[in-house]
Design an enzyme around this catalytic site. Structure first.
Site, PDB file in Angstrom:
ATOM      1  N   ARG A 126      26.270  28.381  65.365  1.00 15.55           N
ATOM      2  CA  ARG A 126      27.549  28.910  65.995  1.00 15.55           C
ATOM      3  C   ARG A 126      28.291  29.887  65.310  1.00 15.55           C
ATOM      4  NH1 ARG A 126      30.052  23.141  65.760  1.00 15.55           N
ATOM      5  NH2 ARG A 126      28.318  22.790  64.459  1.00 15.55           N
ATOM      6  N   GLU A 128      25.563  16.260  52.215  1.00 14.36           N
ATOM      7  CA  GLU A 128      26.022  14.726  52.032  1.00 14.36           C
ATOM      8  C   GLU A 128      24.802  14.163  51.593  1.00 14.36           C
ATOM      9  OE1 GLU A 128      28.794  13.370  54.808  1.00 14.36           O
ATOM     10  OE2 GLU A 128      29.106  11.504  53.827  1.00 14.36           O
TER      11      GLU A 128
HETATM   12  P1  AMP Z   1      30.735  22.391  55.626  1.00 17.00           P
HETATM   13  O1  AMP Z   1      29.416  22.920  54.821  1.00 17.00           O
HETATM   14  O2  AMP Z   1      30.826  21.134  55.087  1.00 17.00           O
HETATM   15  O3  AMP Z   1      31.688  23.338  55.237  1.00 17.00           O
HETATM   16  O4  AMP Z   1      30.143  22.360  57.262  1.00 17.00           O
HETATM   17  C1  AMP Z   1      30.390  23.462  57.870  1.00 17.00           C
HETATM   18  C2  AMP Z   1      29.240  23.425  58.905  1.00 17.00           C
HETATM   19  O5  AMP Z   1      29.196  22.355  59.651  1.00 17.00           O
HETATM   20  C3  AMP Z   1      29.912  24.286  60.033  1.00 17.00           C
HETATM   21  O6  AMP Z   1      29.135  25.306  60.430  1.00 17.00           O
HETATM   22  C4  AMP Z   1      30.261  23.426  61.087  1.00 17.00           C
HETATM   23  O7  AMP Z   1      29.650  24.046  62.414  1.00 17.00           O
HETATM   24  C5  AMP Z   1      29.957  21.817  60.970  1.00 17.00           C
HETATM   25  N1  AMP Z   1      31.048  21.125  60.968  1.00 17.00           N
HETATM   26  C6  AMP Z   1      31.377  20.388  59.784  1.00 17.00           C
HETATM   27  N2  AMP Z   1      32.346  19.543  60.158  1.00 17.00           N
HETATM   28  C7  AMP Z   1      32.713  19.822  61.511  1.00 17.00           C
HETATM   29  C8  AMP Z   1      33.529  19.300  62.374  1.00 17.00           C
HETATM   30  N3  AMP Z   1      34.419  18.257  62.159  1.00 17.00           N
HETATM   31  N4  AMP Z   1      33.653  19.233  63.684  1.00 17.00           N
HETATM   32  C9  AMP Z   1      32.534  20.622  63.928  1.00 17.00           C
HETATM   33  N5  AMP Z   1      31.662  21.043  63.212  1.00 17.00           N
HETATM   34  C10 AMP Z   1      31.799  20.817  61.857  1.00 17.00           C
END
Ligand code: AMP
Length: 179
Positions: A62, A99
Site C-alpha cells: 500500500r 509478531e
Molecule cells: P507495523 O510493522 O506493526 O507498523 O505494521 C505496519 C503494516 O501493517 C502497515 O504497512 C499496514 O499496512 C499493516 N497494518 C498493521 N496494522 C493494521 C491495521 N490495524 N489495519 C490495517 N493495516 C494494518
C-alpha cells in the site's frame, strides 16, 4: 476518536476481526475510491515534510500507492522497498521480527548513491516494525532518511515514537485509538 483531518478519517473504513480476531483493520480502499478524498490525502501527505528530498521510498504494497503519488507531487522518483524475492536485480536486504516469525525486505543496491535524501511513505504505522526495518535498509545503503509519512497512525502501538527515537521525523494525517 480522531484529532486531525476528520474528513480523511471519515473515508477510512474499519473492519473488525480482520485478518484475525481482535484486530480493527483500517481499510484504505474506501479512501482510494473517493476522488476528492484521494486528492486531498495526497496533497496533505506531500505537505508533511517540506524539506528537499531526492527520492520517495514506498513500502510494499500500500506504500506504493501513496508513495508514487507523493513522489509525483514532489517531482522526485520512487524507490520500491519490496518483500523478499520480488526484485530482479542485485539487492540489499534486512531481516526483521514480526509478531510470529521473521520477515525480510529488499531494495535494489544501485537504486541511489550514498547521501541521497529519502522520504519514507506507507499507508499505516502500527508497531513500527516494518518502517523501522525500512529505515535500517535505507541507512545500510547510505541514505539520509529525512522523514517518514503515513496516512494513518495507531499511536497506542507506539510505532511513530519508535521511529522518532531513531531520529526519523514522523508525520501522520489521522490517528485511531486502539489496535
Ligand atoms: P507495523 O510493522 O506493526 O507498523 O505494521 C505496519 C503494516 O501493517 C502497515 O504497512 C499496514 O499496512 C499493516 N497494518 C498493521 N496494522 C493494521 C491495521 N490495524 N489495519 C490495517 N493495516 C494494518
Amino acid at each position: 476518536m480522531t484529532t486531525h483531518n476528520a474528513d480523511i478519517a471519515a473515508l477510512i473504513r474499519t473492519i473488525p476481526d480482520f485478518p484475525k480476531p481482535g484486530i480493527l483493520f483500517r481499510d484504505i480502499t474506501t479512501l482510494l475510491l473517493d476522488g476528492p478524498g484521494l486528492a486531498m490525502t495526497i496533497d496533505r501527505l506531500a505537505g508533511l515534510h517540506p524539506g528537499p528530498i531526492d527520492l520517495v521510498a514506498g513500502i510494499e504494497a500500500r506504500g506504493f500507492i501513496f508513495g508514487a503519488a507523493v513522489a509525483q507531487k514532489l517531482g522526485v522518483g520512487l524507490l520500491l522497498i519490496r518483500k523478499d524475492g520480488k526484485l530482479p536485480g542485485r539487492t540489499v536486504a534486512v531481516d526483521y521480527t514480526l509478531e510470529y516469525g521473521q520477515d525480510r525486505i529488499e531494495m535494489h543496491e544501485d537504486a541511489f548513491v550514498p547521501g541521497a535524501r529519502i522520504l519514507l511513505v506507507d499507508d499505516l504505522i502500527a508497531t513500527g516494525g516494518t518502517a523501522a526495518a525500512a529505515v535500517r535498509l535505507l541507512r545500510k545503503a547510505g541514505a539520509v532518511v529525512t522523514g517518514a509519512s503515513f496516512v494513518i497512525d495507531l499511536p497506542d502501538l507506539g510505532g511513530a515514537d519508535r521511529l522518532r527515537a531513531e531520529d526519523v521525523p514522523v508525520g501522520t494525517l489521522v490517528a485511531f485509538e486502539g489496535h
